[in-house]
Design a protein around this motif. Structure first.
Motif, mmCIF file in Angstrom:
data_model
loop_
_atom_site.group_PDB
_atom_site.id
_atom_site.type_symbol
_atom_site.label_atom_id
_atom_site.label_comp_id
_atom_site.label_asym_id
_atom_site.label_seq_id
_atom_site.Cartn_x
_atom_site.Cartn_y
_atom_site.Cartn_z
ATOM 1 N N UNK A 21 68.936 43.371 73.615
ATOM 2 C CA UNK A 21 67.484 43.187 73.701
ATOM 3 C C UNK A 21 66.761 44.096 72.726
ATOM 4 N N UNK A 22 67.190 45.357 72.658
ATOM 5 C CA UNK A 22 66.590 46.290 71.706
ATOM 6 C C UNK A 22 66.819 45.832 70.269
ATOM 7 N N UNK A 23 68.015 45.319 69.986
ATOM 8 C CA UNK A 23 68.346 44.886 68.626
ATOM 9 C C UNK A 23 67.482 43.703 68.195
ATOM 10 N N UNK A 24 67.310 42.726 69.097
ATOM 11 C CA UNK A 24 66.480 41.561 68.773
ATOM 12 C C UNK A 24 65.032 41.983 68.557
ATOM 13 N N UNK A 25 64.529 42.843 69.454
ATOM 14 C CA UNK A 25 63.153 43.330 69.343
ATOM 15 C C UNK A 25 62.936 44.072 68.033
ATOM 16 N N UNK A 26 63.855 44.977 67.718
ATOM 17 C CA UNK A 26 63.736 45.770 66.503
ATOM 18 C C UNK A 26 63.864 44.899 65.259
ATOM 19 N N UNK A 27 64.752 43.913 65.296
ATOM 20 C CA UNK A 27 64.911 43.008 64.165
ATOM 21 C C UNK A 27 63.632 42.241 63.873
ATOM 22 N N UNK A 28 62.982 41.738 64.920
ATOM 23 C CA UNK A 28 61.725 40.998 64.749
ATOM 24 C C UNK A 28 60.636 41.902 64.189
ATOM 25 N N UNK A 29 60.507 43.102 64.765
ATOM 26 C CA UNK A 29 59.461 44.019 64.325
ATOM 27 C C UNK A 29 59.706 44.506 62.896
ATOM 28 N N UNK A 69 66.973 46.743 61.215
ATOM 29 C CA UNK A 69 66.437 46.980 62.549
ATOM 30 C C UNK A 69 67.395 46.618 63.660
ATOM 31 N N UNK A 70 68.081 45.488 63.508
ATOM 32 C CA UNK A 70 68.927 44.999 64.596
ATOM 33 C C UNK A 70 70.339 45.576 64.591
ATOM 34 N N UNK A 71 70.884 45.857 63.400
ATOM 35 C CA UNK A 71 72.301 46.245 63.325
ATOM 36 C C UNK A 71 72.557 47.685 62.880
ATOM 37 N N UNK A 72 71.516 48.383 62.426
ATOM 38 C CA UNK A 72 71.716 49.768 61.962
ATOM 39 C C UNK A 72 70.926 50.762 62.799
ATOM 40 N N UNK A 73 69.587 50.710 62.716
ATOM 41 C CA UNK A 73 68.784 51.727 63.395
ATOM 42 C C UNK A 73 68.879 51.629 64.917
ATOM 43 N N UNK A 74 68.879 50.405 65.446
ATOM 44 C CA UNK A 74 68.902 50.266 66.900
ATOM 45 C C UNK A 74 70.213 50.752 67.521
#
Length: 210
Positions: A21-29, A69-74
């Motif tokens: 959920x965090x990865x999807x959210x971060x990827x979108x943002x 956003x989705x695969x590195x920072x999150x």
């Protein structure tokens, strides 16, 4: 569907599938971050559709920011905050809360700032030419230069924003809304930082070409 219902559904997914959920959210943002910063710095692309030239901001950079956003920072922040939360368990005293904030500021924030600056430097200044050992040297040079030029400004703004956001959240934001609150805060900060880095690197490219 009301905001409260959407938030409740989001938190339910967060509880059941936290990292995803965090990865999807971060990827979108992060995708939205790149779209806005590209528009502000006038980094438009041109495509011909039905004989018409159309300017847009859709590019490989946009995809790379979503990947970041989705695969590195999150995953990095998820794991690091997981360790911090294991250290600071249960009801915390005021001193423990301060120590928790300081621990986050001096571990998570510097790490994510370095990752962000390095990644922005790569997607803006590195184009692979071939699959050879020389490419490793080029990647290292781009990352090193990006960190030298942009790390400290990004770190300073991240430290200040993170500290203020944590203080505000502890006092005024309900715990179940913290995730939404921090996502919005760091979306705004990330867009500002990305725009600033794009302007700096654009200036460097112009100076180099001259």
């Amino acid at each position: 569907m009301s905001f409260q219902e959407l938030n409740a559904q989001y938190l339910a997914y967060l509880a059941q599938y936290p990292l995803a959920t965090k990865s999807v959210t971060s990827g979108i943002l992060n995708g939205l971050n790149e779209t806005i910063s590209s528009a502000i710095t006038n980094e438009y692309k041109e495509s011909r559709i039905l004989g018409l030239k159309i300017k847009h901001v859709f590019s490989s950079k946009l995809v790379k920011m979503i990947i970041y956003g989705s695969l590195i920072s999150t995953p990095i922040s998820h794991k690091m905050y997981g360790v911090i939360n294991k250290i600071f368990k249960g009801p915390l005293t005021p001193k423990q809360k301060i120590l928790q904030i300081l621990t986050s500021l001096f571990t998570v924030t510097p790490t994510l700032s370095a990752c962000f600056v390095a990644w922005i430097g790569l997607i803006n200044n590195y184009q692979p030419k071939s699959f050879s050992i020389c490419e490793i040297g080029r990647i290292y040079t781009v990352i090193k230069t990006s960190l030298q030029k942009g790390y400290l400004p990004v770190l300073r703004s991240s430290m200040v924003t993170s500290f203020l956001a944590l203080v505000v959240a502890q006092k005024f934001v309900k715990p179940e809304l913290w995730v939404v609150f921090f996502n919005l805060i760091f979306f705004v900060l990330g867009t500002y930082q990305n725009t600033k880095l794009k302007k700096l690197q654009k200036k460097q490219r112009l100076e180099k070409s001259e």
